[in-house]
Design a protein around this motif. Structure first.
Motif, mmCIF file in Angstrom:
data_model
loop_
_atom_site.group_PDB
_atom_site.id
_atom_site.type_symbol
_atom_site.label_atom_id
_atom_site.label_comp_id
_atom_site.label_asym_id
_atom_site.label_seq_id
_atom_site.Cartn_x
_atom_site.Cartn_y
_atom_site.Cartn_z
ATOM 1 N N LYS A 1 0.821 -1.205 0.000
ATOM 2 C CA LYS A 1 0.000 0.000 0.000
ATOM 3 C C LYS A 1 0.857 1.257 0.000
ATOM 4 O O LYS A 1 0.579 2.206 -0.731
ATOM 5 N N THR A 2 1.902 1.277 0.833
ATOM 6 C CA THR A 2 2.828 2.415 0.857
ATOM 7 C C THR A 2 4.253 1.907 1.002
ATOM 8 O O THR A 2 4.498 0.829 1.552
ATOM 9 N N LYS A 3 5.175 2.696 0.491
ATOM 10 C CA LYS A 3 6.592 2.395 0.618
ATOM 11 C C LYS A 3 7.333 3.700 0.889
ATOM 12 O O LYS A 3 7.207 4.664 0.126
ATOM 13 N N GLN A 4 8.075 3.727 1.981
ATOM 14 C CA GLN A 4 8.842 4.915 2.334
ATOM 15 C C GLN A 4 10.292 4.547 2.594
ATOM 16 O O GLN A 4 10.576 3.484 3.167
ATOM 17 N N ILE A 5 11.179 5.409 2.179
ATOM 18 C CA ILE A 5 12.601 5.235 2.457
ATOM 19 C C ILE A 5 12.915 5.999 3.740
ATOM 20 O O ILE A 5 12.586 7.185 3.865
ATOM 21 N N ALA A 6 13.499 5.320 4.706
ATOM 22 C CA ALA A 6 13.788 5.938 5.998
ATOM 23 C C ALA A 6 15.215 5.587 6.428
ATOM 24 O O ALA A 6 15.901 4.804 5.781
ATOM 25 N N LYS A 7 15.629 6.182 7.541
ATOM 26 C CA LYS A 7 16.969 5.921 8.079
ATOM 27 C C LYS A 7 16.865 5.613 9.571
ATOM 28 O O LYS A 7 16.049 6.192 10.289
ATOM 29 N N THR A 8 17.702 4.677 10.019
ATOM 30 C CA THR A 8 17.786 4.388 11.439
ATOM 31 C C THR A 8 18.541 5.521 12.138
ATOM 32 O O THR A 8 19.079 6.428 11.489
ATOM 33 N N LYS A 9 18.585 5.448 13.465
ATOM 34 C CA LYS A 9 19.324 6.460 14.230
ATOM 35 C C LYS A 9 20.803 6.453 13.890
ATOM 36 O O LYS A 9 21.491 7.466 14.064
ATOM 37 N N MET A 10 21.268 5.314 13.381
ATOM 38 C CA MET A 10 22.675 5.199 12.991
ATOM 39 C C MET A 10 22.906 5.608 11.543
ATOM 40 O O MET A 10 24.025 5.514 11.038
ATOM 41 N N LEU B 1 7.149 -0.204 5.004
ATOM 42 C CA LEU B 1 6.030 -0.558 4.133
ATOM 43 C C LEU B 1 4.733 -0.651 4.923
ATOM 44 O O LEU B 1 4.742 -0.884 6.127
ATOM 45 N N VAL B 2 3.632 -0.522 4.213
ATOM 46 C CA VAL B 2 2.330 -0.959 4.713
ATOM 47 C C VAL B 2 1.824 -2.006 3.737
ATOM 48 O O VAL B 2 1.636 -1.718 2.548
ATOM 49 N N LEU B 3 1.656 -3.227 4.220
ATOM 50 C CA LEU B 3 1.179 -4.343 3.400
ATOM 51 C C LEU B 3 -0.319 -4.514 3.640
ATOM 52 O O LEU B 3 -0.801 -4.368 4.760
ATOM 53 N N GLN B 4 -1.042 -4.858 2.584
ATOM 54 C CA GLN B 4 -2.500 -4.912 2.677
ATOM 55 C C GLN B 4 -3.060 -6.152 1.998
ATOM 56 O O GLN B 4 -2.546 -6.607 0.973
ATOM 57 N N ASP B 5 -4.110 -6.715 2.608
ATOM 58 C CA ASP B 5 -5.009 -7.625 1.910
ATOM 59 C C ASP B 5 -6.422 -7.268 2.345
ATOM 60 O O ASP B 5 -6.630 -6.261 3.020
ATOM 61 N N LYS B 6 -7.399 -8.071 1.976
ATOM 62 C CA LYS B 6 -8.784 -7.693 2.247
ATOM 63 C C LYS B 6 -9.147 -7.737 3.725
ATOM 64 O O LYS B 6 -10.177 -7.207 4.129
ATOM 65 N N THR B 7 -8.274 -8.334 4.548
ATOM 66 C CA THR B 7 -8.572 -8.410 5.982
ATOM 67 C C THR B 7 -7.928 -7.296 6.785
ATOM 68 O O THR B 7 -8.197 -7.161 7.982
ATOM 69 N N ILE C 1 16.326 -8.418 -2.629
ATOM 70 C CA ILE C 1 15.343 -7.333 -2.561
ATOM 71 C C ILE C 1 15.223 -6.713 -3.957
ATOM 72 O O ILE C 1 16.015 -5.849 -4.346
ATOM 73 N N ASP C 2 14.260 -7.172 -4.730
ATOM 74 C CA ASP C 2 14.049 -6.640 -6.078
ATOM 75 C C ASP C 2 13.333 -5.297 -6.014
ATOM 76 O O ASP C 2 12.716 -4.931 -4.998
ATOM 77 N N HIS C 3 13.374 -4.565 -7.135
ATOM 78 C CA HIS C 3 12.731 -3.252 -7.189
ATOM 79 C C HIS C 3 11.198 -3.395 -7.207
ATOM 80 O O HIS C 3 10.650 -4.262 -7.887
ATOM 81 N N PHE C 4 10.527 -2.537 -6.454
ATOM 82 C CA PHE C 4 9.064 -2.467 -6.451
ATOM 83 C C PHE C 4 8.672 -1.084 -5.954
ATOM 84 O O PHE C 4 9.490 -0.352 -5.370
ATOM 85 N N GLU C 5 7.429 -0.733 -6.193
ATOM 86 C CA GLU C 5 6.913 0.562 -5.764
ATOM 87 C C GLU C 5 5.590 0.379 -5.020
ATOM 88 O O GLU C 5 5.011 -0.711 -5.009
#
Length: 314
Positions: A20-29, A36-42, A56-60
């Motif tokens: 549903k969403t994909k964001q690039i983030a950084k740890t404190k280090m 990510l937010v993963l979604q199905d009907k439940t 880890i292949d490319h996806f959006e």
């Protein structure tokens, strides 16, 4: 298929989900990772890809992806630590499995909502409601298929309808208990209070804020939608129009909750309480359902402003 609502801590996964969403983030280090937010009907679940090399292949966002990972728990909520990911191929998945849908029958709910429309005795208010819920086919289609929120509560197909009907039912009860309330005004306001969400949020599977949703919000847009339809009802009383629009503008109750106005009418107070009750009870319902069997404290919830858990068996 392993549905999200059935995930339990400690499980290993090899499944296809909608990203549903994909964001690039950084740890404190300073290390880069994907959130990510993963979604199905439940439902939805947070996902993290801590190691971005190897498998880890490319996806959006809004891609269907095959993941391998482990189910963990973070602050009382399920989380998937993803080790491998690739794009899912056509034929590997059925899109209908990935759109969250109300557990209630949408057509039956809409029929019940139409009974509320027909129950409005004031001819002008009833005509105005019919302009939306009986005559406007594009609006009806959007209203029946929309969510009531991005993630907080009723974030599924039919969610806006389910929430609106519940608010109308609560308001109907209030009218029988508090004679001060004018039923026609309150029921009409209940039906209209969240119609702006059909423009604030995009259609599924995206179900995200539109540009106008970010800039204006559903309260303002809903009021404008009502104001536009009012022009199609000859002789609609100005004071009634203002009172109806006030109820919509005040239904979040407080300025800090996005309300342009605070409730100044008994009907506006009742609508605010009905809306708040249904939103919070649905939030608790979804939270507990997503942690079925977990009797521990589930962590802080922003909408409820509290750490929460299920009550003990009696």
């Amino acid at each position: 298929m392993k549905y999200i609502e059935t995930l339990r801590e400690g499980e290993r996964l090899s499944e296809i989900y909608l990203c549903k969403t994909k964001q690039i983030a950084k740890t404190k280090m300073g290390k880069t990772y994907y959130s990510l937010v993963l979604q199905d009907k439940t439902g939805v679940v947070d996902g993290k890809i801590w190691e971005l090399s190897g498998g880890i292949d490319h996806f959006e966002a809004l891609d269907y992806i095959k993941i391998d990972g482990d189910v963990t728990s973070f602050q009382g909520a399920m989380q998937v630590n993803v080790r491998r990911v690739r794009m899912a191929a056509a034929g590997e998945y059925n899109p209908a499995d990935y759109l969250p849908v109300s557990s209630k029958n949408i057509d039956q709910m809409y029929a019940e909502l139409l009974r509320f429309v027909k129950s409005i005795e004031n001819e002008k208010l009833r005509t105005l409601a019919e302009r939306f819920f009986v005559e406007d086919e594009a609006f009806i289609r959007s209203f029946k298929g929309h969510s009531a929120a991005k993630t907080v509560h009723h974030g599924f197909v039919g969610g806006l309808l389910e929430h609106t009907l519940s608010v109308a039912q609560l308001c109907d009860f209030y009218c029988g208990h508090y004679p001060v309330l004018k039923r026609d005004l309150l029921i009409a306001a209940a039906l209209f209070h969240d119609i702006g969400k059909t423009k604030e949020l995009s259609d599924f599977p995206e179900n995200d804020y539109t540009d106008d949703g970010q800039l204006l919000g559903h309260i303002v847009m809903g009021t404008l939608m009502v104001d536009e339809k009012l022009k199609t009802v000859p002789g609609f009383p100005h004071k009634t129009a203002s009172e109806l629009k006030h109820c919509i503008l005040a239904h979040h109750g407080e300025y800090e909750y996005g309300s342009p106005k605070k409730p100044a009418l008994a009907e506006a107070v009742a609508l605010n309480f009905a809306d708040n009750t249904d939103a919070k009870m649905q939030t608790m319902t979804e939270l507990l359902a997503g942690n079925a069997g977990n009797r521990d404290w589930l962590g802080f919830n922003r909408l409820l402003d509290s750490n929460v858990r299920m009550s003990t068996e009696l």
